[in-house]
Design a protein around this motif. Sequence first.
Motif, PDB file in Angstrom:
ATOM      1  N   LEU A   4      45.898  32.685  39.004  1.00 59.78           N
ATOM      2  CA  LEU A   4      46.313  33.226  37.708  1.00 59.78           C
ATOM      3  C   LEU A   4      47.143  32.206  36.927  1.00 59.78           C
ATOM      4  O   LEU A   4      46.916  31.999  35.732  1.00 59.78           O
ATOM      5  N   VAL A   5      48.062  31.555  37.602  1.00 62.46           N
ATOM      6  CA  VAL A   5      48.881  30.532  36.945  1.00 62.46           C
ATOM      7  C   VAL A   5      47.997  29.378  36.468  1.00 62.46           C
ATOM      8  O   VAL A   5      48.157  28.863  35.355  1.00 62.46           O
ATOM      9  N   GLY A   6      47.045  28.986  37.294  1.00 63.41           N
ATOM     10  CA  GLY A   6      46.126  27.916  36.911  1.00 63.41           C
ATOM     11  C   GLY A   6      45.298  28.285  35.692  1.00 63.41           C
ATOM     12  O   GLY A   6      45.098  27.465  34.786  1.00 63.41           O
ATOM     13  N   LEU A   7      44.804  29.515  35.651  1.00 62.86           N
ATOM     14  CA  LEU A   7      44.019  29.958  34.502  1.00 62.86           C
ATOM     15  C   LEU A   7      44.851  29.979  33.227  1.00 62.86           C
ATOM     16  O   LEU A   7      44.373  29.592  32.154  1.00 62.86           O
ATOM     17  N   VAL A   8      46.093  30.411  33.341  1.00 60.30           N
ATOM     18  CA  VAL A   8      46.968  30.436  32.169  1.00 60.30           C
ATOM     19  C   VAL A   8      47.236  29.016  31.678  1.00 60.30           C
ATOM     20  O   VAL A   8      47.217  28.750  30.472  1.00 60.30           O
ATOM     21  N   MET A   9      47.442  28.098  32.597  1.00 65.04           N
ATOM     22  CA  MET A   9      47.705  26.706  32.197  1.00 65.04           C
ATOM     23  C   MET A   9      46.479  26.086  31.539  1.00 65.04           C
ATOM     24  O   MET A   9      46.598  25.342  30.564  1.00 65.04           O
TER      25      MET A   9
END
Length: 72
Positions: A4-9
């Motif tokens: 999720l953090v990767g997708l947001v970044m």
Amino acid sequence: LGLLVGLVMVAQSLYALVLDHMTDYATLKAMGAENRHIYSVLLLQGFMVAFAGSVLGVGLVRLAERFLALVV
């Protein structure tokens, strides 16, 4: 959670790239580029950002894995 953090970044990076190059896309449209060409450029940029982030993330995980193997 990491995904999720990767997708947001990736989403934030793409948003910033699009805003930075908005005039370039407008110039391409004025020269007669079709929407599918603009979309293909955006898709390619998305894949490049995702690939670079994946390589960097996997590299950091491997580095941490080796470090923790030495400590334990």
